[in-house]
Design a protein around this motif. Structure first.
Motif, PDB file in Angstrom:
ATOM      1  N   TRP A  59      -7.290  -5.817  -1.884  1.00  0.00           N
ATOM      2  CA  TRP A  59      -7.913  -4.637  -1.275  1.00  0.00           C
ATOM      3  C   TRP A  59      -9.323  -4.460  -1.826  1.00  0.00           C
ATOM      4  O   TRP A  59      -9.547  -4.621  -3.021  1.00  0.00           O
ATOM      5  CB  TRP A  59      -7.091  -3.380  -1.568  1.00  0.00           C
ATOM      6  CG  TRP A  59      -5.784  -3.339  -0.836  1.00  0.00           C
ATOM      7  CD1 TRP A  59      -4.605  -3.890  -1.226  1.00  0.00           C
ATOM      8  CD2 TRP A  59      -5.541  -2.709   0.422  1.00  0.00           C
ATOM      9  NE1 TRP A  59      -3.631  -3.649  -0.287  1.00  0.00           N
ATOM     10  CE2 TRP A  59      -4.183  -2.924   0.739  1.00  0.00           C
ATOM     11  CE3 TRP A  59      -6.336  -1.982   1.312  1.00  0.00           C
ATOM     12  CZ2 TRP A  59      -3.602  -2.432   1.903  1.00  0.00           C
ATOM     13  CZ3 TRP A  59      -5.763  -1.499   2.481  1.00  0.00           C
ATOM     14  CH2 TRP A  59      -4.406  -1.725   2.771  1.00  0.00           C
ATOM     15  N   ALA A  92      -0.518   4.998  -0.771  1.00  0.00           N
ATOM     16  CA  ALA A  92      -1.517   5.170   0.285  1.00  0.00           C
ATOM     17  C   ALA A  92      -1.256   6.473   1.031  1.00  0.00           C
ATOM     18  O   ALA A  92      -0.108   6.794   1.364  1.00  0.00           O
ATOM     19  CB  ALA A  92      -1.473   3.995   1.255  1.00  0.00           C
ATOM     20  N   ALA A 112       0.832  -1.205   0.000  1.00  0.00           N
ATOM     21  CA  ALA A 112       0.000   0.000   0.000  1.00  0.00           C
ATOM     22  C   ALA A 112       0.868   1.258   0.000  1.00  0.00           C
ATOM     23  O   ALA A 112       0.562   2.241  -0.677  1.00  0.00           O
ATOM     24  CB  ALA A 112      -0.934  -0.002   1.206  1.00  0.00           C
ATOM     25  N   LEU A 120      -6.058  -0.716  -7.458  1.00  0.00           N
ATOM     26  CA  LEU A 120      -5.778  -1.475  -6.243  1.00  0.00           C
ATOM     27  C   LEU A 120      -5.740  -2.968  -6.543  1.00  0.00           C
ATOM     28  O   LEU A 120      -6.555  -3.475  -7.310  1.00  0.00           O
ATOM     29  CB  LEU A 120      -6.842  -1.195  -5.182  1.00  0.00           C
ATOM     30  CG  LEU A 120      -6.913   0.247  -4.661  1.00  0.00           C
ATOM     31  CD1 LEU A 120      -8.006   0.364  -3.602  1.00  0.00           C
ATOM     32  CD2 LEU A 120      -5.569   0.690  -4.095  1.00  0.00           C
TER      33      LEU A 120
END
Length: 310
Positions: free
Chosen positions: A281, A207, A202, A277
Motif C-alpha cells: 500500500w 480500513a 485492509a 501499512l
C-alpha cells in the motif's frame, strides 16, 4: 466446429466439462441452480456486464484474456468489500458462428482467474446473440470480518492505494494508436491483475472505507467523499518511467491516465492515521473536512468513465 454446430446443450456440456469445482460448491453446473456454502452466514454479491465492442475487442484480445478480465473485474469488487471470492456465475450470449475453440479459451480464462482466489465458476446460462455478451455475478465470503463500505472515511484518515494506476488506459491508447513497443502496458489493458489479497488484509487492518478503482481514481474516490461526507486531498502524482515514455510517444499527459483512467482494478482505501501499512500500500493523500476530491492542485483533469457518456 462452431457453437451453432455443437448446439445449446452441447455448449453447456462442453463448458461444464472444463470447470472443476472447489470446496465451497456443494452442487455445481447441471441442475436448476447451484448450491454454495456460506460459512460466514452472509454472502457478498456483485454483478457486471461486458459487451463486445464496448469493453473488449476480439481482434485486440484473446478469448482467454477476455475471460480473465471478465472474472477479474467482478472478483476485485468482492475484494474491495474485504471479502474473498467463492463463486462466479456467467450469463453468456454468443453468435452461432463462434468457433468452439474460442469458447474454450474464454471458459479457461474465467476458470483460471477464479482459481487465483480459490473461487469456482459454478454455473450460468448461454444464449444466442449477435455479438459476445457476458453478464457476470460473483459471490464472496467475509470470513467473519465486517464489510468495508464507502461510507466510513473520517477526517484525518490517510488515503492509500494498492495495485497499478493508469496502465490500462495507457494500453488502450496505445492499441487505438496502433503503437508498438509497450507490451507491458498493452497487457495491462487486456488482462488486469487486481491485488486480491489486499482487500481482506485492509479490512483486518481497520480500513474505514474502500473500493475498486475501475472508473478512474478521481471519480471513484469521489464516491467515498459523497458516501462519507468528506473531502479527499491527493498528493502530487508520481509517474512511472514506462507511463511517461508511452505518454511522450502519444503526446499525452500520463497524470491524466493515473487520475482518470479506468479498468486498472486497483484498490483504494482510507485508514486511520498511524496504522502501519504493508509495503503493498502507498499513501496518496488524506481525508479532510469538506467535499469532493482535490487532485494535488491540478485543474481540468478529465473525468472518469461513464457508460452513458463515454
Amino acid at each position: 466446429m462452431t457453437v451453432g454446430e455443437l448446439g445449446e446443450f452441447g455448449v453447456v456440456s462442453r463448458i461444464s466439462g472444463r470447470l472443476p469445482q472447489g470446496a465451497t460448491v456443494l452442487l455445481g453446473p447441471g441442475d436448476d441452480a447451484a448450491i454454495l456454502r456460506a460459512p460466514d452466514g452472509r454472502v457478498v454479491v456483485t454483478t457486471d456486464m461486458l459487451l463486445e465492442g464496448r469493453h473488449f475487442r476480439r481482434d485486440w484480445s484473446s478469448p482467454y484474456e477476455i475471460g480473465r478480465k471478465a472474472a477479474a473485474q467482478n472478483l476485485s469488487d468482492i475484494s474491495a468489500m474485504g471479502a474473498v471470492g467463492t463463486g462466479l456465475f456467467v450469463g453468456l450470449g454468443i453468435p452461432a458462428d463462434l468457433p468452439v475453440a474460442w469458447l474454450d479459451g474464454l471458459v479457461d480464462g474465467l476458470r483460471d482467474e477464479c482459481a487465483v482466489v480459490g473461487a469456482s465458476l459454478a454455473g450460468g446460462d448461454v444464449t444466442r446473440s449477435a455479438s459476445v455478451v457476458l453478464g457476470v455475478t460473483a459471490l464472496g465470503d467475509l470470513e467473519g470480518r465486517s464489510a468495508v463500505l464507502r461510507s466510513g472515511a473520517r477526517e484525518g484518515d490517510v488515503v492509500a492505494v494498492t495495485g497499478s494506476l493508469g496502465r490500462s488506459e495507457a494500453g488502450l491508447r496505445l492499441l487505438l494508436a496502433g503503437l508498438s513497443g509497450f507490451d507491458d502496458l498493452v497487457a495491462a489493458h487486456r488482462r488486469p491483475r487486481p491485488p486480491y489479497p489486499e482487500g481482506p488484509r485492509a479490512a483486518a487492518l481497520g480500513a474505514t472505507a474502500m473500493l475498486d478503482v475501475s472508473d478512474g481514481l478521481l471519480q471513484d474516490l469521489g464516491h467515498i467523499c459523497a458516501a462519507s461526507g468528506v473531502a479527499i486531498v491527493l498528493d502530487p502524482v508520481e509517474v512511472p518511467d514506462d507511463l511517461a515514455a508511452a505518454a511522450k510517444a502519444l503526446g499525452a499527459d500520463p497524470v491524466d491516465w493515473i487520475l482518470a483512467g479506468g479498468e486498472d482494478h486497483a484498490l483504494a482505501a482510507t485508514f486511520p492515521s498511524g496504522v502501519p501499512l504493508p509495503s503493498e500500500w502507498r499513501i496518496v493523500g488524506n481525508v479532510a473536512e469538506g467535499d469532493g476530491v482535490q487532485a494535488g492542485g491540478r485543474e481540468n483533469v478529465p473525468g472518469g468513465w461513464d457508460h452513458f457518456r463515454g
